[in-house]
Write a protein that holds these residues in place. Structure first.
Motif, PDB file in Angstrom:
ATOM      1  N   ILE A 186      -1.013   1.080 -10.012  1.00  0.00           N
ATOM      2  CA  ILE A 186      -1.057  -0.222 -10.680  1.00  0.00           C
ATOM      3  C   ILE A 186      -2.382  -0.421 -11.409  1.00  0.00           C
ATOM      4  O   ILE A 186      -2.421  -0.882 -12.556  1.00  0.00           O
ATOM      5  N   GLY A 187      -3.483  -0.088 -10.737  1.00  0.00           N
ATOM      6  CA  GLY A 187      -4.790  -0.288 -11.345  1.00  0.00           C
ATOM      7  C   GLY A 187      -5.021   0.587 -12.559  1.00  0.00           C
ATOM      8  O   GLY A 187      -5.595   0.148 -13.564  1.00  0.00           O
ATOM      9  N   THR A 188      -4.546   1.848 -12.511  1.00  0.00           N
ATOM     10  CA  THR A 188      -4.710   2.755 -13.653  1.00  0.00           C
ATOM     11  C   THR A 188      -3.893   2.294 -14.850  1.00  0.00           C
ATOM     12  O   THR A 188      -4.394   2.218 -15.981  1.00  0.00           O
ATOM     13  N   LEU A 189      -2.635   1.986 -14.611  1.00  0.00           N
ATOM     14  CA  LEU A 189      -1.790   1.507 -15.712  1.00  0.00           C
ATOM     15  C   LEU A 189      -2.295   0.172 -16.250  1.00  0.00           C
ATOM     16  O   LEU A 189      -2.246  -0.075 -17.465  1.00  0.00           O
ATOM     17  N   TYR A 231      -9.005  -0.742 -10.652  1.00  0.00           N
ATOM     18  CA  TYR A 231      -9.085  -1.237 -12.036  1.00  0.00           C
ATOM     19  C   TYR A 231     -10.518  -1.162 -12.567  1.00  0.00           C
ATOM     20  O   TYR A 231     -10.743  -0.733 -13.705  1.00  0.00           O
ATOM     21  N   MET A 232     -11.491  -1.560 -11.756  1.00  0.00           N
ATOM     22  CA  MET A 232     -12.894  -1.535 -12.194  1.00  0.00           C
ATOM     23  C   MET A 232     -13.353  -0.110 -12.479  1.00  0.00           C
ATOM     24  O   MET A 232     -14.042   0.153 -13.484  1.00  0.00           O
ATOM     25  N   MET A 233     -12.996   0.823 -11.605  1.00  0.00           N
ATOM     26  CA  MET A 233     -13.407   2.218 -11.797  1.00  0.00           C
ATOM     27  C   MET A 233     -12.792   2.812 -13.059  1.00  0.00           C
ATOM     28  O   MET A 233     -13.481   3.454 -13.866  1.00  0.00           O
ATOM     29  N   VAL A 234     -11.501   2.613 -13.233  1.00  0.00           N
ATOM     30  CA  VAL A 234     -10.809   3.193 -14.385  1.00  0.00           C
ATOM     31  C   VAL A 234     -11.268   2.519 -15.679  1.00  0.00           C
ATOM     32  O   VAL A 234     -11.435   3.187 -16.715  1.00  0.00           O
ATOM     33  N   LYS A 235     -11.485   1.232 -15.635  1.00  0.00           N
ATOM     34  CA  LYS A 235     -11.948   0.517 -16.821  1.00  0.00           C
ATOM     35  C   LYS A 235     -13.304   1.042 -17.281  1.00  0.00           C
ATOM     36  O   LYS A 235     -13.533   1.253 -18.491  1.00  0.00           O
ATOM     37  N   ALA A 236     -14.221   1.256 -16.341  1.00  0.00           N
ATOM     38  CA  ALA A 236     -15.534   1.792 -16.694  1.00  0.00           C
ATOM     39  C   ALA A 236     -15.424   3.200 -17.274  1.00  0.00           C
ATOM     40  O   ALA A 236     -16.174   3.578 -18.184  1.00  0.00           O
ATOM     41  N   LEU A 263      -9.722   8.714  -8.368  1.00  0.00           N
ATOM     42  CA  LEU A 263     -10.002   9.172  -7.011  1.00  0.00           C
ATOM     43  C   LEU A 263     -11.065   8.304  -6.348  1.00  0.00           C
ATOM     44  O   LEU A 263     -10.943   7.955  -5.170  1.00  0.00           O
ATOM     45  N   SER A 264     -12.108   7.941  -7.098  1.00  0.00           N
ATOM     46  CA  SER A 264     -13.143   7.060  -6.536  1.00  0.00           C
ATOM     47  C   SER A 264     -12.562   5.704  -6.160  1.00  0.00           C
ATOM     48  O   SER A 264     -12.879   5.149  -5.089  1.00  0.00           O
ATOM     49  N   GLY A 265     -11.708   5.152  -7.022  1.00  0.00           N
ATOM     50  CA  GLY A 265     -11.071   3.881  -6.707  1.00  0.00           C
ATOM     51  C   GLY A 265     -10.155   3.972  -5.500  1.00  0.00           C
ATOM     52  O   GLY A 265     -10.095   3.038  -4.685  1.00  0.00           O
ATOM     53  N   MET A 266      -9.452   5.090  -5.367  1.00  0.00           N
ATOM     54  CA  MET A 266      -8.575   5.266  -4.211  1.00  0.00           C
ATOM     55  C   MET A 266      -9.372   5.348  -2.917  1.00  0.00           C
ATOM     56  O   MET A 266      -8.985   4.768  -1.891  1.00  0.00           O
ATOM     57  N   LEU A 267     -10.484   6.082  -2.937  1.00  0.00           N
ATOM     58  CA  LEU A 267     -11.308   6.190  -1.734  1.00  0.00           C
ATOM     59  C   LEU A 267     -11.889   4.838  -1.342  1.00  0.00           C
ATOM     60  O   LEU A 267     -11.915   4.484  -0.154  1.00  0.00           O
ATOM     61  N   LEU A 268     -12.352   4.069  -2.330  1.00  0.00           N
ATOM     62  CA  LEU A 268     -12.872   2.734  -2.043  1.00  0.00           C
ATOM     63  C   LEU A 268     -11.764   1.818  -1.525  1.00  0.00           C
ATOM     64  O   LEU A 268     -11.970   1.047  -0.577  1.00  0.00           O
ATOM     65  N   SER A 269     -10.575   1.913  -2.120  1.00  0.00           N
ATOM     66  CA  SER A 269      -9.444   1.093  -1.667  1.00  0.00           C
ATOM     67  C   SER A 269      -9.037   1.465  -0.251  1.00  0.00           C
ATOM     68  O   SER A 269      -8.733   0.586   0.564  1.00  0.00           O
ATOM     69  N   PHE A 270      -9.032   2.758   0.056  1.00  0.00           N
ATOM     70  CA  PHE A 270      -8.677   3.191   1.402  1.00  0.00           C
ATOM     71  C   PHE A 270      -9.673   2.653   2.421  1.00  0.00           C
ATOM     72  O   PHE A 270      -9.284   2.182   3.503  1.00  0.00           O
TER      73      PHE A 270
END
Length: 271
Positions: A78-81, A145-150, A187-194
């Motif tokens: 969701i965040g990437t899309l 979303y923040m990671m992918v946006k940056a 991957l960074s966003g997923m690790l932070l989300s986890f």
């Protein structure tokens, strides 16, 4: 001007001790013979043996792992899309949508948990693992979303234009060019989300069911009767697993860097 005082080093040492001393104490008292953490009664492994016999604790750990993996994977999609789509809309609409997408981070967790509880009750959704995954996914999406946006801001747009000029469709450009370049940020966003999902207590209490228990909730509910040294043993094992994963990632990264240097050197020598 060079600082000749020792205050910076003292401050750094104080902060280091303040951060890592509790972790060291948890590890030390996981081998304590006594049940009281304030009394050292000798070295023993009985709490580790008791830990592996505690099926309820391992069931809660398994639920937390399943919840964290499910929420982080769903939030990654969701965040990437969302970040990719928001980068292509008009500037006026983009600021409003970005503000709304960041609300789960800005709203206090206790309010967010109550909102989820009321919403799931209104739609008649039974409380359990499903509601936990939905709630955790909702507040984990902004981190991805923040990671992918940056990452999207720093990408070279000429790559897309070149691919489009060569006849690639929008879908082909996304999967062959955009997605591989966004992989580190995802991957960074997923690790932070986890990490956020695995550690959450407040939201989970509001949306969990009577038959589903996560590890943070189980530890939190044991505070009234006192935390068993089994928790210290479990934390020690989890810390050891985390250190091993970080070490493995470092070794893989180091091996990849060496192979890259060797490849570049061989290419230069061939020239």
């Amino acid at each position: 001007m060079k600082n000749r005082t020792s205050l910076p080093n003292l401050f750094l040492g104080f902060v280091t001790v303040l951060l890592y001393l509790p972790i060291v104490l948890v590890i030390v008292y996981s081998f304590n013979e006594s049940k009281l953490s304030s009394v050292w009664a000798g070295f023993s492994l009985k709490w580790y043996r008791a830990l592996f016999r505690d099926t309820a604790l391992f069931e809660a750990l398994g639920n937390s792992l399943i919840l964290g993996l499910s929420a982080s994977c769903a939030a990654a999609v969701i965040g990437t899309l969302g970040a990719f789509g928001f980068s292509r809309i008009k500037p006026r609409s983009r600021s409003l949508v970005e503000t709304l997408s960041m609300l789960p981070i800005m709203i206090p967790e206790i309010i967010l948990g109550m909102v989820f509880m009321v919403f799931f009750s209104l739609i008649g959704l039974p409380f359990g693992m499903t509601t936990l995954i939905l709630a955790h996914t909702a507040f984990c999406v902004p981190y991805v979303y923040m990671m992918v946006k940056a990452r999207l801001v720093g990408l070279d747009k000429s790559l897309y234009e070149a691919a489009r000029d060569l006849g690639a469709s929008e879908v082909r450009v996304f999967f062959d060019i955009t997605l591989p370049l966004l992989a580190p940020a995802i991957l960074s966003g997923m690790l932070l989300s986890f990490a956020m999902s695995f550690d959450d207590v407040i939201i989970s209490i509001f949306v969990t069911g009577v038959t589903v228990n996560t590890l943070p909730i189980k530890i939190y509910t044991q505070i009234r009767t006192g935390i068993s040294p089994e928790i210290n043993a479990l934390c020690t094992l989890m810390l050891a697993a985390t250190i091993l994963l970080v070490l493995a990632a470092w070794l893989v990264n180091r091996a990849g860097s060496r192979s890259k240097v060797v490849t570049e050197a061989s290419s230069v020598s061939n020239l």
